[in-house]
Design an enzyme around this catalytic site. Structure first.
Site, mmCIF file in Angstrom:
data_model
loop_
_atom_site.group_PDB
_atom_site.id
_atom_site.type_symbol
_atom_site.label_atom_id
_atom_site.label_comp_id
_atom_site.label_asym_id
_atom_site.label_seq_id
_atom_site.Cartn_x
_atom_site.Cartn_y
_atom_site.Cartn_z
ATOM 1 N N TYR A 73 0.913 -1.198 0.118
ATOM 2 C CA TYR A 73 0.052 0.161 -0.153
ATOM 3 C C TYR A 73 0.915 1.182 0.056
ATOM 4 O O TYR A 73 0.564 2.028 -0.551
ATOM 5 C CB TYR A 73 -0.878 -0.091 1.233
ATOM 6 C CG TYR A 73 -1.958 1.129 1.089
ATOM 7 C CD1 TYR A 73 -3.113 1.018 0.460
ATOM 8 C CD2 TYR A 73 -1.712 2.551 1.722
ATOM 9 C CE1 TYR A 73 -4.086 2.043 0.420
ATOM 10 C CE2 TYR A 73 -2.670 3.258 1.316
ATOM 11 C CZ TYR A 73 -3.800 3.169 0.853
ATOM 12 O OH TYR A 73 -4.635 4.221 0.610
ATOM 13 N N PHE A 125 -7.114 21.527 -24.436
ATOM 14 C CA PHE A 125 -7.370 20.070 -24.527
ATOM 15 C C PHE A 125 -8.720 19.864 -23.558
ATOM 16 O O PHE A 125 -9.109 20.484 -22.728
ATOM 17 C CB PHE A 125 -6.223 19.125 -24.038
ATOM 18 C CG PHE A 125 -6.808 17.712 -24.257
ATOM 19 C CD1 PHE A 125 -6.662 17.277 -25.598
ATOM 20 C CD2 PHE A 125 -7.045 17.102 -23.358
ATOM 21 C CE1 PHE A 125 -7.435 15.976 -25.731
ATOM 22 C CE2 PHE A 125 -7.473 15.670 -23.179
ATOM 23 C CZ PHE A 125 -7.660 15.152 -24.754
ATOM 24 N N THR A 126 -9.468 19.206 -24.159
ATOM 25 C CA THR A 126 -10.912 18.875 -23.544
ATOM 26 C C THR A 126 -10.827 18.503 -21.985
ATOM 27 O O THR A 126 -11.584 19.548 -21.224
ATOM 28 C CB THR A 126 -11.520 17.610 -24.309
ATOM 29 O OG1 THR A 126 -10.900 16.455 -24.228
ATOM 30 C CG2 THR A 126 -11.769 17.875 -25.765
ATOM 31 N N ASP A 216 2.095 20.398 -20.200
ATOM 32 C CA ASP A 216 1.392 19.209 -20.334
ATOM 33 C C ASP A 216 2.119 18.204 -21.361
ATOM 34 O O ASP A 216 2.436 18.735 -22.433
ATOM 35 C CB ASP A 216 -0.123 19.473 -21.042
ATOM 36 C CG ASP A 216 -0.845 18.426 -21.441
ATOM 37 O OD1 ASP A 216 -0.255 17.039 -21.501
ATOM 38 O OD2 ASP A 216 -2.089 18.365 -21.693
ATOM 39 N N LYS A 259 0.348 7.729 -23.452
ATOM 40 C CA LYS A 259 0.556 8.226 -24.878
ATOM 41 C C LYS A 259 2.228 7.841 -24.865
ATOM 42 O O LYS A 259 2.707 6.466 -25.115
ATOM 43 C CB LYS A 259 0.294 9.689 -25.060
ATOM 44 C CG LYS A 259 -1.042 9.612 -25.395
ATOM 45 C CD LYS A 259 -1.788 9.997 -24.030
ATOM 46 C CE LYS A 259 -3.295 10.565 -24.337
ATOM 47 N NZ LYS A 259 -4.148 10.638 -23.084
ATOM 48 N N ARG A 383 -12.984 15.731 -34.125
ATOM 49 C CA ARG A 383 -12.289 16.695 -33.099
ATOM 50 C C ARG A 383 -12.461 17.928 -33.949
ATOM 51 O O ARG A 383 -11.826 18.470 -34.764
ATOM 52 C CB ARG A 383 -10.472 16.725 -33.222
ATOM 53 C CG ARG A 383 -10.144 15.213 -32.400
ATOM 54 C CD ARG A 383 -9.902 15.630 -30.827
ATOM 55 N NE ARG A 383 -10.960 15.207 -30.224
ATOM 56 C CZ ARG A 383 -10.971 14.784 -28.910
ATOM 57 N NH1 ARG A 383 -9.593 14.706 -28.436
ATOM 58 N NH2 ARG A 383 -11.919 14.781 -28.204
ATOM 59 N N PHE A 450 -18.651 14.596 -26.332
ATOM 60 C CA PHE A 450 -18.175 13.785 -27.551
ATOM 61 C C PHE A 450 -18.000 12.278 -27.132
ATOM 62 O O PHE A 450 -18.170 11.404 -27.877
ATOM 63 C CB PHE A 450 -16.661 14.280 -28.102
ATOM 64 C CG PHE A 450 -15.733 14.442 -26.900
ATOM 65 C CD1 PHE A 450 -15.583 15.501 -26.307
ATOM 66 C CD2 PHE A 450 -14.727 13.398 -26.907
ATOM 67 C CE1 PHE A 450 -14.930 15.747 -25.280
ATOM 68 C CE2 PHE A 450 -13.917 13.472 -25.804
ATOM 69 C CZ PHE A 450 -13.591 14.766 -25.203
HETATM 70 N N1 F0G Z 1 -3.524 16.302 -22.185
HETATM 71 C C1 F0G Z 1 -3.567 15.899 -23.562
HETATM 72 C C2 F0G Z 1 -2.622 16.779 -24.359
HETATM 73 C C3 F0G Z 1 -3.949 14.785 -23.879
HETATM 74 O O1 F0G Z 1 -4.193 14.555 -25.226
HETATM 75 C C4 F0G Z 1 -4.854 13.853 -23.070
HETATM 76 C C5 F0G Z 1 -5.781 12.770 -23.381
HETATM 77 C C6 F0G Z 1 -4.992 14.401 -21.660
HETATM 78 C C7 F0G Z 1 -4.173 15.583 -21.235
HETATM 79 C C8 F0G Z 1 -5.749 13.663 -20.717
HETATM 80 O O2 F0G Z 1 -4.967 12.455 -20.130
HETATM 81 O O3 F0G Z 1 -6.666 10.749 -21.136
HETATM 82 O O4 F0G Z 1 -4.888 10.261 -19.391
HETATM 83 O O5 F0G Z 1 -6.787 11.737 -18.752
HETATM 84 N N2 F0G Z 1 -5.893 12.334 -24.504
HETATM 85 C C9 F0G Z 1 -6.693 11.260 -25.051
HETATM 86 C C10 F0G Z 1 -6.635 11.222 -26.679
HETATM 87 C C11 F0G Z 1 -7.780 10.965 -24.352
HETATM 88 O O6 F0G Z 1 -7.299 10.564 -27.151
HETATM 89 O O7 F0G Z 1 -6.202 12.382 -27.191
HETATM 90 P P1 F0G Z 1 -5.899 11.201 -19.799
#
Ligand code: F0G
Length: 459
Positions: A73, A125-126, A216, A259, A383, A450
């Site tokens: 843990y 980013f979303t 990021d 990624k 996108r 989305f």
């Molecule tokens: N920042 C960037 C630039 C991203 O592309 C993503 C995720 C995140 C933050 C969030 O990270 O998914 O680990 O919580 N991108 C994925 C995509 C979902 O398909 O582009 P996460």
């Protein structure tokens, strides 16, 4: 001779068998999924280019690392290995593991953003923007204008426009800007890099205004490769050296390790400031887990530490970006309009140029992604206006200049022959473009619509 071969520095040890489907089966599947590729079952997909997130193939070494998981843990050996790797490769002194990138974004936003603050970034980013908004902040786009132009071939479309930063400070004052968020290889711009020289200017600007610089770093190794290929003075530096230099120019970072670092799950928040680290440790136990695992199993932290080292290998990166560029070149040979230069993790189709007859309010990119799936079982992602969502104050749709379909390439997963299938399918869909209908929502989620939104075709 201009050398374009990019063969992979690995061979295949194990394969995953895929189901082949008929057109009728795919028509039924996309209808059931409400014309949203996120709602398809992956079994019904042949070539999955939905995302590059968590879908890479781990190496034999990473799998061996999984067997070395210390699932205690507290104080897992794998955490210390990860923490040391982040120091050695990314320069950050403190690491707080999180279950994935958005876990880190949540913690950082809650600590740093106050109601009424503004957070500038090189395009949104979303999940990042949503966490900023949920914490009371407003995102402000400060990327150069070229990033919003799918035809511009600027080599560093991820660059920041410092005039936009200056204007923001004049309007709101620097005390309302808790930090700047700079993404490497900007996802929503089409996987486009920022240059080191621009990042250095942003660093100087931040020092002048005493504003923190957050990174990021989800695709930092891909960005470093583009710097090596394109930026004066970096040709003889390794991706590893450039990654370290990029990180050293920033104060803290959020990472989705699904990624670049080629693990199926995981992320972290990293920083150099001891006080910020302390506050992050307080919050991580609320949302993720103890500060030495933060939602990750020990084995996953081990695979991540190994994946970070593999991600900065020059030969790996040449093959990775080489495969994406191969797809881009072949699509262009068929006259497909795509975002240029080719991105690091994906090729983006210009849906508005392909479906000229579908107005943006009827979601051309969403419709094109659905049509591509029906054609060949290739899964891609919208996108454009669906991803952009609605303005939190006015409730109006954001209408981004870029209305794109993303063909995202998982790392170390598909072959050149798979890419050829994708090219043929896109070319076929383009030929039949006029028969593709626009869409309207039948279910629209309030946040990140989305992912789970459902649509029907407009007759
Ligand atoms: N920042 C960037 C630039 C991203 O592309 C993503 C995720 C995140 C933050 C969030 O990270 O998914 O680990 O919580 N991108 C994925 C995509 C979902 O398909 O582009 P996460």
């Amino acid at each position: 001779m201009d050398k374009q071969s990019w063969a992979e520095p690995y061979k295949i040890k194990m394969v995953e068998l895929l189901k082949m489907t008929t057109r009728e089966e795919r028509e039924k599947a996309i209808e059931e999924a409400g014309f949203n590729t996120f709602l398809l079952r992956s079994e019904d997909v042949y070539i999955d280019l939905l995302t590059d997130s968590g879908v890479g193939a781990m190496s034999d070494r990473q799998w061996a690392g999984m067997m070395m998981g210390d699932e205690s843990y507290a104080g897992s050996r794998n955490f210390y290995h990860l923490e040391q790797t982040v120091k050695d490769y990314y320069s950050y002194q403190f690491t707080v593991p999180t279950h994935q990138g958005r876990g880190a974004e949540n913690i950082l936003s809650q600590i740093l953003i106050k109601d009424g603050d503004f957070v500038p970034g090189n395009m949104y980013f979303t999940t990042t923007r949503l966490h900023q908004e949920l914490a009371g902040g407003t995102f402000v786009d400060v990327i150069i204008d070229e990033a919003h132009d799918s035809a511009s071939t600027h080599p560093f479309k991820g660059n920041v426009d410092l005039d936009k930063l200056n204007r923001l400070v004049e309007e709101v004052g620097s005390e309302k800007i808790p930090y700047i968020c700079i993404a490497t290889c900007v996802n929503m711009a089409g996987g486009q890099p920022i240059s080191i020289s621009n990042l250095k200017e942003v660093r100087r600007w931040c020092d002048q205004h005493q504003i923190m610089l957050v990174h990021d770093m989800t695709r930092v190794a891909e960005n470093a490769y583009f710097i090596q290929q394109r930026e004066e003075g970096y040709q003889n530096k390794s991706v590893k050296e450039i990654v370290y230099e990029i990180c050293s120019l920033t104060d803290a970072a959020t990472m989705s390790s699904k990624k670049d670092a080629m693990v199926n799950i995981g992320g972290f928040l990293a920083m150099n400031d001891a006080e910020l680290y302390e506050r992050a440790c307080e919050l991580v136990v609320v949302y993720e887990g103890l500060h030495t695992y933060g939602g990750m199993a020990g084995r996953d932290m081990e695979a991540l530490a190994i994946g970070i080292k593999e991600s900065v290998d020059d030969a790996h990166m040449a093959a990775r970006i080489g495969q994406v560029a191969y797809l881009g070149r072949e699509l262009e040979k068929h006259g497909v309009p795509i975002v240029k230069p080719y991105g690091g993790h994906a090729i983006f189709l210009d849906a508005q140029a392909i479906l000229k007859h579908v107005p943006q309010e009827n979601f051309p990119a969403q419709a094109l992604a659905a049509a591509l799936y029906v054609e060949s079982g290739v899964r891609s992602m919208e996108r454009g206006v669906v991803s952009a969502g609605r303005n939190k104050d006015t409730g109006e749709n954001y209408y981004p200049k870029l209305e794109l379909v993303r063909l995202t390439i998982p790392r170390r997963v598909y072959t050149q022959a798979h890419m050829d299938v994708v090219v043929e399918s896109v070319a076929q869909v383009m030929e039949d473009a006029e028969s593709i209908k626009g869409l309207e929502f039948i279910y629209e989620p309030k946040m990140l619509r989305f992912f789970q939104g459902r649509f029907k075709q407009i007759s």
